[in-house]
Design a protein around this motif. Structure first.
Motif, PDB file in Angstrom:
ATOM      1  N   UNK A  23       0.874  -1.378  -0.111  1.00 14.08           N
ATOM      2  CA  UNK A  23      -0.183   0.025   0.372  1.00 14.08           C
ATOM      3  C   UNK A  23       0.792   1.151   0.031  1.00 14.08           C
ATOM      4  N   UNK A  24       1.756   1.298   0.409  1.00 11.73           N
ATOM      5  CA  UNK A  24       3.354   3.044   0.916  1.00 11.73           C
ATOM      6  C   UNK A  24       3.692   2.171  -0.148  1.00 11.73           C
ATOM      7  N   UNK A  25       4.684   1.472  -0.720  1.00 13.67           N
ATOM      8  CA  UNK A  25       5.813   1.077  -2.041  1.00 13.67           C
ATOM      9  C   UNK A  25       5.133   2.482  -3.137  1.00 13.67           C
ATOM     10  N   UNK A  26       3.731   1.952  -3.098  1.00 17.85           N
ATOM     11  CA  UNK A  26       3.148   2.621  -4.419  1.00 17.85           C
ATOM     12  C   UNK A  26       2.321   2.533  -4.564  1.00 17.85           C
ATOM     13  N   UNK A  27       1.370   4.232  -5.410  1.00 18.72           N
ATOM     14  CA  UNK A  27       0.750   4.123  -5.095  1.00 18.72           C
ATOM     15  C   UNK A  27      -0.209   3.125  -6.295  1.00 18.72           C
ATOM     16  N   UNK A  28      -1.105   2.149  -5.662  1.00 17.90           N
ATOM     17  CA  UNK A  28      -1.699   1.588  -6.585  1.00 17.90           C
ATOM     18  C   UNK A  28      -3.530   2.233  -6.920  1.00 17.90           C
ATOM     19  N   UNK A  29      -3.325   1.508  -8.542  1.00 21.45           N
ATOM     20  CA  UNK A  29      -4.533   2.092  -9.192  1.00 21.45           C
ATOM     21  C   UNK A  29      -5.232   0.595  -8.998  1.00 21.45           C
ATOM     22  N   UNK A  30      -6.551   0.689  -9.872  1.00 22.86           N
ATOM     23  CA  UNK A  30      -7.586  -0.123  -9.209  1.00 22.86           C
ATOM     24  C   UNK A  30      -7.080  -1.143  -9.973  1.00 22.86           C
ATOM     25  N   UNK A  31      -6.563  -1.569 -10.989  1.00 25.69           N
ATOM     26  CA  UNK A  31      -5.410  -2.627 -11.791  1.00 25.69           C
ATOM     27  C   UNK A  31      -4.937  -3.234 -10.991  1.00 25.69           C
ATOM     28  N   UNK A  32      -4.332  -2.237 -10.033  1.00 20.55           N
ATOM     29  CA  UNK A  32      -2.949  -3.515  -9.145  1.00 20.55           C
ATOM     30  C   UNK A  32      -4.008  -3.452  -7.751  1.00 20.55           C
ATOM     31  N   UNK A  33      -4.954  -3.038  -7.821  1.00 27.02           N
ATOM     32  CA  UNK A  33      -5.772  -3.847  -6.627  1.00 27.02           C
ATOM     33  C   UNK A  33      -6.462  -4.563  -6.127  1.00 27.02           C
ATOM     34  N   UNK A  34      -6.784  -5.026  -8.224  1.00 23.55           N
ATOM     35  CA  UNK A  34      -8.247  -5.939  -8.426  1.00 23.55           C
ATOM     36  C   UNK A  34      -6.919  -7.314  -9.300  1.00 23.55           C
ATOM     37  N   UNK A  35      -6.017  -6.984  -9.307  1.00 19.36           N
ATOM     38  CA  UNK A  35      -5.478  -7.293 -10.437  1.00 19.36           C
ATOM     39  C   UNK A  35      -3.900  -7.240 -10.887  1.00 19.36           C
ATOM     40  N   UNK A  36      -3.360  -7.412  -9.268  1.00 19.57           N
ATOM     41  CA  UNK A  36      -1.561  -7.676  -9.467  1.00 19.57           C
ATOM     42  C   UNK A  36      -1.212  -6.358 -10.406  1.00 19.57           C
ATOM     43  N   UNK A  37      -1.500  -5.888 -11.366  1.00 18.00           N
ATOM     44  CA  UNK A  37      -1.077  -5.009 -12.640  1.00 18.00           C
ATOM     45  C   UNK A  37      -0.633  -6.021 -13.399  1.00 18.00           C
ATOM     46  N   UNK A  38      -1.246  -7.146 -13.465  1.00 18.99           N
ATOM     47  CA  UNK A  38      -0.858  -8.402 -14.153  1.00 18.99           C
ATOM     48  C   UNK A  38       0.603  -9.032 -14.466  1.00 18.99           C
ATOM     49  N   UNK A  39       1.058  -8.698 -13.506  1.00 17.63           N
ATOM     50  CA  UNK A  39       2.611  -8.835 -13.717  1.00 17.63           C
ATOM     51  C   UNK A  39       3.050  -9.814 -12.780  1.00 17.63           C
ATOM     52  N   UNK A  40       2.276 -10.382 -12.277  1.00 13.48           N
ATOM     53  CA  UNK A  40       2.560 -11.142 -10.891  1.00 13.48           C
ATOM     54  C   UNK A  40       2.894 -12.748 -11.553  1.00 13.48           C
ATOM     55  N   UNK A  41       4.012 -13.725  -9.954  1.00 12.34           N
ATOM     56  CA  UNK A  41       4.376 -14.842 -10.199  1.00 12.34           C
ATOM     57  C   UNK A  41       4.184 -16.254 -10.134  1.00 12.34           C
ATOM     58  N   UNK A  42       4.826 -16.766 -11.271  1.00 12.86           N
ATOM     59  CA  UNK A  42       3.858 -18.466 -11.405  1.00 12.86           C
ATOM     60  C   UNK A  42       4.156 -18.995 -10.138  1.00 12.86           C
TER      61      UNK A  42
END
Length: 600
Positions: A29-48
């Motif tokens: 929450x603090x390290x990066x200002x999250x968009x709605x996509x970050x909150x709901x989809x992790x920015x679409x760049x998560x790891x396996x």
């Protein structure tokens, strides 16, 4: 049962689990200002690896951890067939359903229903059913650890429910999906470590693995497969294959909390790897869990704590074992509590994030006030939604204690809805003749019928399931017999039609609900002219195997901005030019999909 005082090490382990989970949420929450996509989809760049572990522990809740031990104690090892079926049907779900849904890159999986059937009503019906179902289930999940915590520490139920619920709600609402996934990885490690410790101690106390298996076999707990054909029989192999197999197909292929994780991965190959890895991890974890349950039974086979009055329900047997056999090791009680914390937090956080995504995308984002919000306002709304559902599930947790054995209560609630909700996706991808009227009527009929059966099954006064026998004949000399309960012989109830329908095995709920939904949907679609319009279904909404033979050409997104935005799920979807890591715009063909599904 009397509680045991925690030591310093126990508190460090237990409290540290909660604090570390909170810190992960605060960090994201603090390290990066999250968009709605970050909150709901992790920015679409998560790891396996984190996603694979998250897929496993989403349903590996405190209900499973405590419930499986109690299930083995009372009914034997047949429940292990759930782990076998899960590992078989998870890859099948990936091939049949996820292959289509991933390419659409949706925020809410129920967007597909509007796109395929051109019905907002169907989309909202499915979304509402998901919300109600998982609010109830999560209430049960949140209540489950209070059993063990009251047993070990004497903590009142309301304190543990509120404490764990508030902790999970805070880190989920402020941290979003990435927090959920990374805390799930941490919690998977904690759960696996705890289960291995319990199994190892249990086998040691029983005289070794061979001796333990000899004891449980002698008492009839090792009968894994039962080939009886009877849908009203609580557990048999055919029921597990049809009922639980169909449940896994639906929940891992077309349910929001799982598809949301798939869509958070950058490519479909990553998605395939995550599902195969999660299938392996799931079977491994279930094997350790079953081993722990068998080891515990081997220790108490001839001196049942429940008959002695030391525990009141079989769900408490795992906590009782740790309290009596592992408490002398510093930190072991803390590890058990941490294991239970991890189980409930993983399920709670996953559900709250998914409920927020469905509510935002399927309901709020379509209204004028919310549609005009900037991304910061949307993100704050999603956080508030997660917090709201956290409060709801905490309230529902206090109702869960009236639902009987927690494992069966949870599986019943999930099974009643997942069959119809999964069937409508199967029809959408494999039955072009099903139209919106058929899908709406069929889904509503399936949901209403199975929820009615589930509700009535809990109201039957006569027992129709008899646990396997236990005894106190082998209790060691000096055992306190003052609390022995006078247990009368339980006789299974005999029911006649139509009352007998309510004794349908809870394992079969998904299959029966899904089959009913498909039959009704096909009939209504034929009556309302669905067959004549099958050729107009867009190819990208069908499975790749059907695309060469059915459906019209791909929709031109540029001609319909509203549908284009809906299909992408958000502005950073698969067709968005801004995303450098987005997948190719063309849909998967059958020839491309088949090699991927084999794990290449």
């Amino acid at each position: 049962m009397e509680s045991t005082q925690f030591g310093v090490v126990d508190y460090i382990v237990a409290v540290g689990t909660l604090l570390f989970s909170l810190l992960i949420g605060v960090y994201h929450a603090v390290v990066k200002k999250q968009t709605n996509e970050d909150l709901l989809l992790g920015g679409r760049n998560t790891r396996v690896l984190p996603v694979a572990c998250s897929i496993v522990v989403t349903y590996l809740s405190a209900i499973i951890i405590q419930g499986y031990a109690g299930e083995i104690y009372s009914h034997g090892v047949q429940i292990f067939q759930t782990g076998i079926m899960a590992s078989i049907f998870m890859p099948i779900a990936m091939y049949l359903l996820v292959s289509v849904l991933y390419q659409l890159r949706l925020t809410s999986v129920y967007e597909y229903l509007e796109l395929r059937f051109e019905s907002v009503a169907l989309r909202r019906l499915a979304g509402l059913a998901f919300i109600i179902q998982f609010c109830v289930v999560t209430g049960v999940v949140l209540f489950a650890p209070s059993i063990a915590l009251e047993t070990i520490l004497g903590i009142p139920v309301w304190v543990s429910v509120a404490g764990i619920g508030i902790c999970g709600t805070i880190y989920t609402s402020v941290g979003g999906l990435k927090t959920v996934i990374w805390t799930d990885l941490f919690q998977f490690v904690v759960i696996f470590t705890g289960l291995v410790s319990i199994a190892a101690r249990g086998f040691y106390k029983a005289g070794g693995v061979a001796e333990a298996f000899e004891i449980v076999d002698k008492h009839g707990r090792l009968n894994l497969f039962d080939w009886t054909i009877d849908p009203f029989m609580r557990h048999n192999t055919l029921n597990f294959f049809l009922g639980y197999g169909f449940k896994i197909l639906c929940m891992y292929g077309a349910y929001q909390n799982q598809v949301q994780r798939y869509c958070s991965l950058p490519t479909f190959k990553d998605c395939v790897r995550a599902i195969w890895l999660s299938a392996i991890l799931n079977l491994l974890t279930m094997s350790v869990l079953i081993a722990a349950g068998l080891a515990i039974f081997a220790n108490y086979a001839g001196c049942d704590p429940k008959l002695l009055g030391k525990i009141t329900r079989s769900d408490q047997i795992l906590a009782y074992f740790v309290l009596k056999e592992l408490a002398f090791i510093p930190g072991m009680l803390g590890l058990l509590v941490a294991c239970i914390f991890s189980g409930v937090l993983s399920s709670l956080s996953s559900t709250l994030n998914s409920l927020a995504a469905v509510t935002w995308k399927d309901f709020f984002s379509r209204s004028g006030r919310f549609k005009s919000m900037d991304d910061g306002g949307q993100a704050n709304t999603s956080k508030l939604l997660a917090g709201f559902y956290g409060i709801i599930t905490i309230a529902l947790a206090f109702v869960a204690q009236r639902m009987g054995p927690i494992l069966q209560a949870c599986l019943t609630a999930v099974g009643a809805a997942c069959g119809p909700l999964g069937a409508v996706f199967i029809m959408g991808m494999f039955m072009p003749c099903v139209n919106k009227w058929g899908a709406i009527v069929g889904t509503f009929t399936g949901l209403l019928a199975m929820m009615s059966v589930g509700a009535m099954s809990f109201q039957l006064e006569k027992p129709f399931v008899v646990p396997l026998p236990t005894s106190i004949d082998e209790c060691p000399f000096g055992t306190d017999m003052s609390t022995v309960k006078n247990i009368s012989l339980i006789v299974a109830g005999e029911f006649e039609w139509p009352e007998k329908i309510f004794t349908l095995s809870y394992i079969m709920y998904p299959f029966v609900g899904g089959l009913l939904t498909i039959i009704v949907s096909l009939l209504v679609s034929v009556i309302t002219g669905g067959c004549s319009k099958a050729k107009f279904v867009k190819k990208e909404y069908l499975h790749p195997l059907l695309r060469p033979h059915f459906g019209s050409s791909k929709v031109n997104l540029d001609e319909n901005p509203n549908k284009a935005d809906n299909l992408r799920g958000d502005l950073c979807g698969v067709y968005a030019k801004k995303s450098k890591k987005s997948t190719p715009a063309h849909p998967l063909s059958a020839s491309e999909l088949i090699p991927l599904s084999s794990g290449s």
